[in-house]
Design a protein around this motif. Sequence first.
Motif, PDB file in Angstrom:
ATOM      1  N   GLY A   1       0.793  -1.224   0.000  1.00  0.00           N
ATOM      2  CA  GLY A   1       0.000   0.000   0.000  1.00  0.00           C
ATOM      3  C   GLY A   1       0.822   1.268   0.000  1.00  0.00           C
ATOM      4  O   GLY A   1       0.414   2.270  -0.602  1.00  0.00           O
ATOM      5  N   THR A   2       1.984   1.248   0.641  1.00  0.00           N
ATOM      6  CA  THR A   2       2.803   2.458   0.712  1.00  0.00           C
ATOM      7  C   THR A   2       3.851   2.483  -0.401  1.00  0.00           C
ATOM      8  O   THR A   2       3.742   3.259  -1.347  1.00  0.00           O
ATOM      9  CB  THR A   2       3.461   2.579   2.099  1.00  0.00           C
ATOM     10  OG1 THR A   2       4.245   1.405   2.381  1.00  0.00           O
ATOM     11  CG2 THR A   2       2.415   2.771   3.169  1.00  0.00           C
TER      12      THR A   2
ATOM     13  N   SER B   1       2.568   1.704  -3.965  1.00  0.00           N
ATOM     14  CA  SER B   1       1.914   2.877  -4.551  1.00  0.00           C
ATOM     15  C   SER B   1       2.941   3.881  -5.040  1.00  0.00           C
ATOM     16  O   SER B   1       2.824   4.424  -6.148  1.00  0.00           O
ATOM     17  CB  SER B   1       0.991   3.532  -3.524  1.00  0.00           C
ATOM     18  OG  SER B   1      -0.064   2.673  -3.162  1.00  0.00           O
TER      19      SER B   1
ATOM     20  N   PHE C   1      -2.901   5.786   5.747  1.00  0.00           N
ATOM     21  CA  PHE C   1      -3.843   5.093   4.862  1.00  0.00           C
ATOM     22  C   PHE C   1      -5.190   5.804   4.802  1.00  0.00           C
ATOM     23  O   PHE C   1      -5.844   5.836   3.744  1.00  0.00           O
ATOM     24  CB  PHE C   1      -4.015   3.642   5.293  1.00  0.00           C
ATOM     25  CG  PHE C   1      -2.895   2.744   4.845  1.00  0.00           C
ATOM     26  CD1 PHE C   1      -2.532   2.677   3.503  1.00  0.00           C
ATOM     27  CD2 PHE C   1      -2.188   1.971   5.758  1.00  0.00           C
ATOM     28  CE1 PHE C   1      -1.490   1.862   3.081  1.00  0.00           C
ATOM     29  CE2 PHE C   1      -1.148   1.155   5.344  1.00  0.00           C
ATOM     30  CZ  PHE C   1      -0.795   1.099   4.010  1.00  0.00           C
TER      31      PHE C   1
ATOM     32  N   MET D   1      -4.574   8.626   2.463  1.00  0.00           N
ATOM     33  CA  MET D   1      -4.416   8.146   1.089  1.00  0.00           C
ATOM     34  C   MET D   1      -5.766   7.826   0.462  1.00  0.00           C
ATOM     35  O   MET D   1      -5.982   8.072  -0.733  1.00  0.00           O
ATOM     36  CB  MET D   1      -3.501   6.921   1.057  1.00  0.00           C
ATOM     37  CG  MET D   1      -2.038   7.238   1.305  1.00  0.00           C
ATOM     38  SD  MET D   1      -0.988   5.764   1.429  1.00  0.00           S
ATOM     39  CE  MET D   1      -1.076   5.142  -0.254  1.00  0.00           C
ATOM     40  N   ALA D   2      -6.665   7.265   1.256  1.00  0.00           N
ATOM     41  CA  ALA D   2      -7.998   6.982   0.739  1.00  0.00           C
ATOM     42  C   ALA D   2      -8.704   8.278   0.355  1.00  0.00           C
ATOM     43  O   ALA D   2      -9.355   8.370  -0.700  1.00  0.00           O
ATOM     44  CB  ALA D   2      -8.809   6.217   1.782  1.00  0.00           C
TER      45      ALA D   2
ATOM     46  N   THR E   1      -7.186   9.643  -2.834  1.00  0.00           N
ATOM     47  CA  THR E   1      -7.624   8.852  -3.983  1.00  0.00           C
ATOM     48  C   THR E   1      -9.033   9.246  -4.398  1.00  0.00           C
ATOM     49  O   THR E   1      -9.359   9.289  -5.594  1.00  0.00           O
ATOM     50  CB  THR E   1      -7.566   7.350  -3.654  1.00  0.00           C
ATOM     51  OG1 THR E   1      -6.249   7.011  -3.213  1.00  0.00           O
ATOM     52  CG2 THR E   1      -7.910   6.512  -4.877  1.00  0.00           C
TER      53      THR E   1
ATOM     54  N   THR F   1       2.434   8.486   0.475  1.00  0.00           N
ATOM     55  CA  THR F   1       3.163   7.224   0.331  1.00  0.00           C
ATOM     56  C   THR F   1       4.554   7.346   0.939  1.00  0.00           C
ATOM     57  O   THR F   1       5.065   6.393   1.527  1.00  0.00           O
ATOM     58  CB  THR F   1       3.288   6.795  -1.140  1.00  0.00           C
ATOM     59  OG1 THR F   1       4.000   7.788  -1.887  1.00  0.00           O
ATOM     60  CG2 THR F   1       1.940   6.545  -1.774  1.00  0.00           C
TER      61      THR F   1
ATOM     62  N   TYR G   1      -6.600   0.515  -0.175  1.00  0.00           N
ATOM     63  CA  TYR G   1      -6.201   1.341   0.969  1.00  0.00           C
ATOM     64  C   TYR G   1      -7.144   1.128   2.146  1.00  0.00           C
ATOM     65  O   TYR G   1      -6.731   1.184   3.311  1.00  0.00           O
ATOM     66  CB  TYR G   1      -6.157   2.819   0.580  1.00  0.00           C
ATOM     67  CG  TYR G   1      -5.146   3.132  -0.503  1.00  0.00           C
ATOM     68  CD1 TYR G   1      -3.966   2.403  -0.619  1.00  0.00           C
ATOM     69  CD2 TYR G   1      -5.368   4.150  -1.433  1.00  0.00           C
ATOM     70  CE1 TYR G   1      -3.049   2.657  -1.613  1.00  0.00           C
ATOM     71  CE2 TYR G   1      -4.450   4.427  -2.434  1.00  0.00           C
ATOM     72  CZ  TYR G   1      -3.307   3.678  -2.522  1.00  0.00           C
ATOM     73  OH  TYR G   1      -2.399   3.937  -3.514  1.00  0.00           O
TER      74      TYR G   1
ATOM     75  N   CYS H   1      -5.896  -1.975   3.856  1.00  0.00           N
ATOM     76  CA  CYS H   1      -4.677  -1.698   4.627  1.00  0.00           C
ATOM     77  C   CYS H   1      -4.995  -0.961   5.923  1.00  0.00           C
ATOM     78  O   CYS H   1      -4.411  -1.245   6.976  1.00  0.00           O
ATOM     79  CB  CYS H   1      -3.704  -0.872   3.779  1.00  0.00           C
ATOM     80  SG  CYS H   1      -2.993  -1.763   2.382  1.00  0.00           S
TER      81      CYS H   1
END
Length: 443
Positions: A239-240, A243, A301, A304-305, A308, A334, A414, A417
């Motif tokens: 995930g990190t 990405s 995370f 990040m979601a 996104t 990330t 994400y 995660c």
Amino acid sequence: MAGRWIETWEPEDETFWREKGERVARRNLWFSVLSEHIGFSIWTLWSVMVLFMGPEYGIDPAGKFFLISTATLVGALVRVPYTFAVARFGGRNWTVFSAVSLLVPTLAAFWVMEPGTSYATFVAVAALTGIGGGNFASSMTNINAFFPLRRKGWALGLNAGGGNIGVPVVQLVGLLVIGTLGASHPRIVLGVYIPLIVLAAVCAALYMDNLRPVKNDTGAALEAVRDPHTWLMSVLYIGTFGSFIGYSFAFGLVLQTQFGRTPLQAASLTFIGPLLGSLIRPVGGRLADRYGGARITLATFAAMAAATGVVIHASGNASLPVFLTGFTALFVLTGLGNGSTYKMIPGIFHAKALARGLDADAAAAHGRRLSGAAMGLIGAVGALGGLAINLAFRQSFQAAGTGTAAFWSFLAFYGVCFTLTWAVYLRRPAPVPTRAQLGYAEV
């Protein structure tokens, strides 16, 4: 290679660390960063080369995504043997060899980079550049052995962040060439890196050391493979880092394919995200040292979601400014997550050793033993996340002409995660020692 060998290394001994260890460890760190930096540049070379490949090359966007996917795949796979090479040959010796070996893909690309070359040849040369991805695994394993647990978050974050900067640097070199000479001179980019590769190898030979106490441990490798935390951390690292490297490879192509940017316009934007993500990686490690890796990873995370979601909105509405804002935020996040997740690895194994009743010295040795074995596997699986991202983009553009569907799949991952981080490392109080016993923030 005879090399310079240090027979005794005890970084957890504060007197040893203060009088000798820190100076030697820092010197090895800086030259490790240099070699790993160039390794990342060569690994991600085709994220730049595809910007030079105009219609005269006869390769469509799907074919270009496959080229960068090939480099990503090989880079992920070679991380496993590169991890164990440090103990077999010595950190200094392997750094010299791995740096010199970067001449092979660079010279090969210099030879074939012109219209009329077959697509199969381009795929083969792109695969060769994957060896640059292995430098990360050997470098991180080597530096992990040099530093005490209380400094690993900073040291590993700085080592990885300095290496990651190789991605935006090669993209900046590409931008400079395209901006000054146009998109018909890719060999100049390659020519810049040939002397830099030689410089990295010479510096490693002159200024780095091998650690005699670092040995390959088949038992540790098998124990790490059987430990569920190795696989859980692999998922989080997909995930990190997955990405980060996947977006780094694909960003320029996405801008060209979905938003109709020219090579110069794409190159002028491509480097910004990877640069910020690389620079902030040590910050992620430092924050993890202070507040705990799991807390920083969980927050990362979640963010990040959200980023996104912004990218999905911008992709659906063809809004380039909003798309760039969301994508740049993803790169930054990330980077933070890369630092915090890697900090978690030695902390987890050290905490488990203490929970089993080992004393401080034995627990530190056990933690180094297992975390060193686990890092190579976790790094390799994490890099495969980059392959998944490239293939998701390829499929999305083939099917719909945009990357929106790919971003929806990333958003779902994400979420997975985030849930794993909370459920395994934060939801229940873990039966591990206190912060005072550990000497650093809890996992």
